[in-house]
Enzyme design. Structure first.
Site, mmCIF file in Angstrom:
data_model
loop_
_atom_site.group_PDB
_atom_site.id
_atom_site.type_symbol
_atom_site.label_atom_id
_atom_site.label_comp_id
_atom_site.label_asym_id
_atom_site.label_seq_id
_atom_site.Cartn_x
_atom_site.Cartn_y
_atom_site.Cartn_z
ATOM 1 C CE1 TYR A 64 48.562 36.106 37.166
ATOM 2 C CE2 TYR A 64 48.058 36.822 39.384
ATOM 3 C CZ TYR A 64 48.070 37.068 38.033
ATOM 4 O OH TYR A 64 47.612 38.252 37.547
ATOM 5 C CD1 TRP B 25 50.686 41.135 39.393
ATOM 6 C CD2 TRP B 25 51.830 42.995 38.887
ATOM 7 N NE1 TRP B 25 49.982 41.811 38.435
ATOM 8 C CE2 TRP B 25 50.651 42.967 38.113
ATOM 9 C CE3 TRP B 25 52.699 44.072 38.741
ATOM 10 C CZ2 TRP B 25 50.337 43.969 37.195
ATOM 11 C CZ3 TRP B 25 52.381 45.072 37.835
ATOM 12 C CH2 TRP B 25 51.211 45.004 37.065
HETATM 13 N N1 LIG Z 1 39.017 39.996 45.690
HETATM 14 C C1 LIG Z 1 39.904 40.320 44.740
HETATM 15 N N2 LIG Z 1 41.042 39.608 44.617
HETATM 16 C C2 LIG Z 1 41.936 39.938 43.661
HETATM 17 C C3 LIG Z 1 41.713 41.034 42.786
HETATM 18 C C4 LIG Z 1 40.497 41.757 42.925
HETATM 19 O O1 LIG Z 1 40.223 42.697 42.176
HETATM 20 N N3 LIG Z 1 39.636 41.385 43.927
HETATM 21 N N4 LIG Z 1 42.658 41.357 41.833
HETATM 22 C C5 LIG Z 1 43.479 40.267 41.340
HETATM 23 C C6 LIG Z 1 44.570 40.705 40.485
HETATM 24 S S1 LIG Z 1 44.131 41.690 39.149
HETATM 25 C C7 LIG Z 1 45.848 40.284 40.647
HETATM 26 S S2 LIG Z 1 46.996 40.642 39.415
HETATM 27 C C8 LIG Z 1 46.258 39.481 41.796
HETATM 28 C C9 LIG Z 1 47.636 39.869 42.334
HETATM 29 O O2 LIG Z 1 48.129 38.888 43.162
HETATM 30 P P1 LIG Z 1 49.699 38.728 43.411
HETATM 31 O O3 LIG Z 1 50.477 39.122 42.208
HETATM 32 O O4 LIG Z 1 49.927 37.372 43.953
HETATM 33 O O5 LIG Z 1 49.932 39.801 44.550
HETATM 34 P P2 LIG Z 1 51.277 40.456 45.104
HETATM 35 O O6 LIG Z 1 50.939 41.012 46.441
HETATM 36 O O7 LIG Z 1 51.851 41.384 44.097
HETATM 37 O O8 LIG Z 1 52.243 39.201 45.310
HETATM 38 C C10 LIG Z 1 53.568 39.206 44.945
HETATM 39 C C11 LIG Z 1 54.381 38.544 46.048
HETATM 40 O O9 LIG Z 1 55.707 38.385 45.577
HETATM 41 C C12 LIG Z 1 56.625 38.764 46.596
HETATM 42 N N5 LIG Z 1 57.862 39.181 45.914
HETATM 43 C C13 LIG Z 1 58.176 40.383 45.407
HETATM 44 N N6 LIG Z 1 59.382 40.343 44.806
HETATM 45 C C14 LIG Z 1 59.839 39.078 44.955
HETATM 46 C C15 LIG Z 1 61.015 38.418 44.532
HETATM 47 O O10 LIG Z 1 61.898 38.981 43.898
HETATM 48 N N7 LIG Z 1 61.129 37.088 44.835
HETATM 49 C C16 LIG Z 1 60.168 36.417 45.521
HETATM 50 N N8 LIG Z 1 60.369 35.127 45.761
HETATM 51 N N9 LIG Z 1 59.051 37.028 45.943
HETATM 52 C C17 LIG Z 1 58.890 38.333 45.651
HETATM 53 C C18 LIG Z 1 55.926 39.844 47.349
HETATM 54 O O11 LIG Z 1 56.468 39.963 48.657
HETATM 55 C C19 LIG Z 1 54.480 39.378 47.315
HETATM 56 O O12 LIG Z 1 54.145 38.593 48.434
HETATM 57 O O13 LIG Z 1 45.281 39.610 42.844
HETATM 58 C C20 LIG Z 1 43.978 39.287 42.395
HETATM 59 N N10 LIG Z 1 43.079 39.210 43.531
HETATM 60 N N1 LIG Z 2 47.736 51.248 43.137
HETATM 61 C C1 LIG Z 2 47.508 50.069 42.524
HETATM 62 N N2 LIG Z 2 47.278 50.044 41.192
HETATM 63 C C2 LIG Z 2 47.029 48.872 40.565
HETATM 64 C C3 LIG Z 2 47.057 47.640 41.253
HETATM 65 C C4 LIG Z 2 47.291 47.686 42.673
HETATM 66 O O1 LIG Z 2 47.306 46.648 43.357
HETATM 67 N N3 LIG Z 2 47.518 48.905 43.253
HETATM 68 N N4 LIG Z 2 46.845 46.455 40.570
HETATM 69 C C5 LIG Z 2 47.064 46.480 39.131
HETATM 70 C C6 LIG Z 2 46.515 45.300 38.477
HETATM 71 S S1 LIG Z 2 47.380 43.826 38.579
HETATM 72 C C7 LIG Z 2 45.409 45.332 37.715
HETATM 73 S S2 LIG Z 2 44.883 43.929 36.895
HETATM 74 C C8 LIG Z 2 44.625 46.554 37.551
HETATM 75 C C9 LIG Z 2 43.157 46.268 37.801
HETATM 76 O O2 LIG Z 2 42.355 47.189 37.215
HETATM 77 P P1 LIG Z 2 40.806 47.178 37.593
HETATM 78 O O3 LIG Z 2 40.354 45.788 37.753
HETATM 79 O O4 LIG Z 2 40.082 47.984 36.610
HETATM 80 O O5 LIG Z 2 40.898 47.919 39.007
HETATM 81 P P2 LIG Z 2 39.950 47.896 40.285
HETATM 82 O O6 LIG Z 2 40.469 48.973 41.171
HETATM 83 O O7 LIG Z 2 39.861 46.538 40.858
HETATM 84 O O8 LIG Z 2 38.534 48.294 39.731
HETATM 85 C C10 LIG Z 2 38.307 49.536 39.102
HETATM 86 C C11 LIG Z 2 36.980 50.083 39.549
HETATM 87 O O9 LIG Z 2 35.910 49.365 38.975
HETATM 88 C C12 LIG Z 2 34.758 49.665 39.746
HETATM 89 N N5 LIG Z 2 33.797 48.573 39.656
HETATM 90 C C13 LIG Z 2 33.799 47.415 40.342
HETATM 91 N N6 LIG Z 2 32.752 46.648 39.968
HETATM 92 C C14 LIG Z 2 32.085 47.345 39.025
HETATM 93 C C15 LIG Z 2 30.922 47.094 38.238
HETATM 94 O O10 LIG Z 2 30.299 46.037 38.316
HETATM 95 N N7 LIG Z 2 30.538 48.051 37.364
HETATM 96 C C16 LIG Z 2 31.207 49.227 37.233
HETATM 97 N N8 LIG Z 2 30.770 50.094 36.335
HETATM 98 N N9 LIG Z 2 32.299 49.490 37.966
HETATM 99 C C17 LIG Z 2 32.739 48.569 38.845
HETATM 100 C C18 LIG Z 2 35.227 49.854 41.162
HETATM 101 O O11 LIG Z 2 34.618 51.005 41.723
HETATM 102 C C19 LIG Z 2 36.727 49.942 41.034
HETATM 103 O O12 LIG Z 2 37.290 51.021 41.739
HETATM 104 O O13 LIG Z 2 45.050 47.554 38.478
HETATM 105 C C20 LIG Z 2 46.470 47.710 38.499
HETATM 106 N N10 LIG Z 2 46.789 48.903 39.233
HETATM 107 MO MO LIG Z 3 46.028 42.121 37.874
#
Ligand SMILES: Nc1nc2c(c(=O)[nH]1)N[C@H]1C(S)=C(S)[C@@H](COP(=O)(O)OP(=O)(O)OC[C@H]3O[C@@H](n4cnc5c(=O)[nH]c(N)nc54)[C@H](O)[C@@H]3O)O[C@H]1N2
Ligand SMILES: Nc1nc2c(c(=O)[nH]1)N[C@H]1C(S)=C(S)[C@@H](COP(=O)(O)OP(=O)(O)OC[C@H]3O[C@@H](n4cnc5c(=O)[nH]c(N)nc54)[C@H](O)[C@@H]3O)O[C@H]1N2
Ligand SMILES: [Mo]
Length: 769
Positions: free
Chosen positions: A116, A118
């Site tokens: 998994y 991005w």
């Molecule tokens: N506590 C907490 N944890 C969370 C979340 C949260 O809200 N709270 N959010 C979650 C969510 S929504 C998501 S989507 C995940 C995201 O988790 P990930 O998608 O695993 O996070 P990234 O840092 O985007 O990891 C992508 C990795 O790919 C590498 N990469 C980039 N391009 C390439 C390439 O071309 N080739 C290779 N081999 N590597 C490459 C980058 O250097 C990076 O290390 O995290 C989750 N984790």
């Molecule tokens: N710049 C930037 N943008 C991103 C990403 C990133 O890594 N960087 N990740 C992308 C990805 S993969 C995803 S999936 C999306 C994630 O999208 P989300 O999951 O919606 O994003 P978050 O910033 O984790 O959370 C949004 C807000 O929800 C609020 N929140 C947390 N818990 C609660 C709750 O229990 N109740 C309420 N009402 N609010 C709460 C927090 O204040 C938080 O700032 O974002 C995407 N956009």
């Molecule tokens: Mo995500």
């Protein structure tokens, strides 16, 4: 090739998940500038210049010493050992041999290739597509992962209750409709502009700020329900309701209770378009369990005054109301409930299917939501067919590795965790994305072999046995494309590969050769030939519509191609509203399911047959009196390029910045800018603190993405000195229904850190000998 490289002293187009841009390399210095057509570009591209040649990049293939000397097998030295450099041919021979050994003695069911993550925006070099294609075509299959960390709970429950999950986020209420029609936007979790900066595959126009501003200027009211004031842009002048995190379902129940008891709900809509309302209403009114879910009941649960709840409910009546629910709400215990209850609230208001009204689930969470879809197919690399077929819900990885043969429940099934020997990762960072990282370390210690392709020394790479250096997107040609952005981008190569880094494609091509099936993976094409091949689909799509269809060379020279987009027609819910018999929803009843026979039939206490308030296990209490919100970072995508200048620039004293209310800080003798230690039973990390009244008291916020940096890697529960909140979060599924990620919320205590400040070493390459 030399002509190509010389040309990069001029600006050439490229793309990233956080924006289309162009770049040039002049005297070894990388210059980047955003796409001129983007009305609201962001600075995340500014991580590239310093990252391109940063020492955190991986320069050559590396093998962990212990693995090399003792061979494959469980080893708790992972993440603590030193590395031995190895030439490409030798390392590919070694890995080819290990893949054969695993396949011959255990079969493809012993390989976890979910991988998994991005990765990067280009659609050909998309690492997930590459690794899955390799494992399918050259290896014979693998154990996969399903769903996402983003929306683990929503994507499983939505098909039971509302219809197609992809359509809910991508073919529903658009920003155009918000700008033109919404009269009130009630945003649970907000729609933070920091989040819509990002869209998988690239994005050329950030429209969210403009759309919200336009709505505001037209008189639309915005109400933000969130612990953080910054979750809606200042420009919209939102009313801020700072509820206790994790309590939105109770708040929504009380809103619907007020609507119903005051006769303000739309019974005709409920009768015609939904099923199961009467069962739910008995629960709502307390006829089922003796507890009416009124505002007075919800007040102590949510921390919102009963009168404020009633007032809000009354304001929702008789207006074009859009209810949005951020992904964040479902990335928590019982995360299915706010997703379901948000739909019930929008249905009780009779708004679903109206322009600018109804249910905008996750609108604003990602830049490609709330947009028109492209009307021609885009380039996608076929991943082939996985003949093995076994999978886990994505966030159950540590559970799987630690408990082979154990049963678990998922979406009405009882499934068994496989026995994994080899884990292969390309394009993701589990030491960023997974919860309870100390537990994850134990899980990774259990396997025979961990293989990682990375462009930089992430903690995941540091825990690997075989580390293969991948090129960064700027070092290769690709096509940038997102299904909901009209600009397709010819991503030119801007720089030579760093050190000995290779494209994931070339690495997998080399390995396929070692497995004796090179052609099955490559189909005999070079990377450039693949780009031609993938582009042909889009070209044909344009031709079919009688539109100008430039050939590949023309597209490449022009740098971008504007694609036609479909109508803004409200999607399946508009069609359903207009004619529910002709356009039923793809749910069992064809309607919105407020009670689901299917879900009730699964018999899970953690996800009953209608939305309900299920008190979470993890609540603030003695020892851990504060909620921690671990949300998305503003200055990067996840952990990507955390070593870049823009991300580093947002840190203080080298650490990630946590936000805290001044009252909580004062009670602990903490001042703005101090380094604090956040801790609970699972782990501890340091962060710098920023004091702000724009956070609910009792809540601390620390974004994800600071690279895991254990003070003493020998320790089983080391202090992360940099500020990765996933040393604190709990590794448990949302419920037995979806088993989604619950990383958004946990509970902690915080204290001022008084020891000697440990150095940050996360970006130093590991020991190599
Ligand atoms: N506590 C907490 N944890 C969370 C979340 C949260 O809200 N709270 N959010 C979650 C969510 S929504 C998501 S989507 C995940 C995201 O988790 P990930 O998608 O695993 O996070 P990234 O840092 O985007 O990891 C992508 C990795 O790919 C590498 N990469 C980039 N391009 C390439 C390439 O071309 N080739 C290779 N081999 N590597 C490459 C980058 O250097 C990076 O290390 O995290 C989750 N984790
Ligand atoms: N710049 C930037 N943008 C991103 C990403 C990133 O890594 N960087 N990740 C992308 C990805 S993969 C995803 S999936 C999306 C994630 O999208 P989300 O999951 O919606 O994003 P978050 O910033 O984790 O959370 C949004 C807000 O929800 C609020 N929140 C947390 N818990 C609660 C709750 O229990 N109740 C309420 N009402 N609010 C709460 C927090 O204040 C938080 O700032 O974002 C995407 N956009
Ligand atoms: Mo995500």
């Amino acid at each position: 090739m030399s002509a190509e490289i010389a040309a990069t002293t001029e600006f050439h187009p490229h793309s990233s998940h956080w924006g289309v841009f162009s770049a040039a390399l002049r005297d070894g210095e990388l210059l980047v500038r955003p796409h001129p057509g983007d009305p609201d570009p962001n600075d995340i591209i500014q991580n590239f210049p310093s990252a391109l040649r940063h020492p955190a990049r991986i320069a050559q293939p590396m093998v962990r010493r212990g693995w090399l000397e003792r061979g494959p097998g469980p080893d708790r030295r992972r993440g603590r050992d030193e590395f031995v450099p190895m030439p490409w041919d030798a390392v590919l021979d070694l890995l080819g041999g290990e893949l054969r050994r695993i396949r011959d003695s255990h079969g493809p069911g012993a390989v976890f290739g979910g991988s998994y993550g991005w990765a990067s925006a280009g659609r050909f070099h998309h690492a997930q597509s590459q690794i899955h294609r390799f494992l399918n075509s050259a290896f014979g299959g693998y154990v996969a992962s399903v769903n996402s960390y983003s929306s683990g709970a929503a994507s499983v429950i939505v098909p039971h209750i509302l219809g197609n999950y992809e359509e809910l986020t991508k073919h529903n209420v658009t920003w155009e409709q918000v700008a033109q029609h919404s009269e009130m936007v009630l945003a649970f979790g907000g729609m933070a502009l920091k989040n819509s900066m990002v869209a998988g595959g690239g994005i050329s126009e950030h429209v969210e700020r403009g759309a919200m501003q336009a709505a505001r200027e037209r008189g639309c009211d915005f109400v933000l329900v969130s612990p953080l004031r910054g979750d809606l842009p200042e420009e919209v002048g939102a009313e801020w309701i700072a509820n206790i995190p994790g309590t939105d379902t109770a708040l929504m129940l009380a809103l619907v209770h007020t609507l119903v008891t005051e006769g303000l709900h739309d019974q005709a809509f409920l009768d015609r378009f939904t099923t199961g309302w009467p069962v739910f209403e008995r629960y709502l009114l307390g006829e089922a369990d003796g507890q009416s879910k009124d505002a007075k009941w919800a007040a102590p649960i949510t921390g919102v005054a009963a009168e404020a709840i009633r007032t809000l409910a009354r304001r929702l009546h008789g207006r074009r109301v859009l209810v949005t629910v951020a992904h964040a709400l479902q990335r928590a215990e019982h995360g299915e409930q706010p997703v379901w209850m948000g739909a019930v609230l929008a249905a009780a208001l009779g708004q679903i299917g109206l322009p600018g009204g109804g249910y905008g689930y996750a609108l604003g969470a990602i830049g490609y939501y709330g947009r028109r879809a492209n009307a021609v197919p885009g380039p996608t690399l076929s991943q082939g067919r996985n003949r093995h077929g076994n999978y886990i819900p994505v966030a159950r990885i540590a559970d799987m590795l630690l408990n082979p043969g154990t049963q678990y429940r998922y979406n009405g099934q009882t499934r068994t965790y496989p026995d994994i020997r080899l884990v292969y990762w390309a394009g993701g960072n589990p030491f960023h994305h997974h919860q309870d990282l100390n537990r994850l370390r134990q899980a990774f210690a259990r396997v025979d072999t961990l293989v990682v392709h990375e462009l930089a020394w992430t903690a995941t790479a540091r825990h690997a046995d075989i580390v293969l250096p991948a090129t960064m997107t700027l070092e290769r040609e690709d096509i940038g494309y997102s299904s909901h952005d009209p600009l397709m981008v010819a991503m030119h190569r801007i720089a030579e590969p760093y050190g000995e880094a290779r494209d994931d494609y070339d690495i997998f091509a080399g390995l396929s050769g070692r497995l004796g099936v090179a052609e099955a993976f490559t189909e005999g094409r070079t990377s450039r030939e693949w780009l031609h091949h993938l582009y042909a689909r889009t070209q044909q799509g344009l031709r079919d519509q009688g539109l100008p269809a430039p050939d590949f060379e023309e597209f490449w020279a022009a740098g971008t191609l504007r694609l036609p987009q479909g109508p803004d027609d409200g999607g399946p819910w508009r069609a359903f509203r207009e004619d529910p018999e002709a356009n039923p929803l793809p749910t069992p009843s064809g309607r919105i399911e407020i009670f689901s026979e299917t879900i009730a039939g699964f018999g899970e206490a953690s996800c009953p047959g209608h939305p309900a308030w299920l008190p979470p296990d993890e609540i603030p209490g003695a020892g851990t009196p504060l909620h921690l919100v671990a949300n998305q970072p503003a200055t990067r995508l996840h952990s990507q390029l955390d070593f870049g200048d823009h991300s580093i620039g947002s840190k203080r004293r080298g650490r990630e910045v946590a936000s805290m209310h001044p009252a909580d800080a004062a009670a602990r003798g903490i001042a703005d800018g101090d380094v604090i230690r956040l801790f609970n039973d699972r782990g501890a990390c340091l962060a710098a603190v920023r004091l702000t009244p724009e956070i609910r008291p009792g809540v601390v916020q620390l974004a994800t993405g600071a690279w895991y940096d254990p003070e003493d890697p020998e320790d089983d529960r080391p202090l992360c000195v940099h500020g990765n909140p996933n040393v604190l979060t709990r590794d448990a599924g949302t419920s037995a229904l979806a088993q989604g990620c619950t990383g958004q919320l946990t509970v902690v205590e915080v204290e001022r850190f008084t020891g000697n400040l440990p150095p940050i070493r996360a970006f130093d390459p590991p020991q190599a000998r």
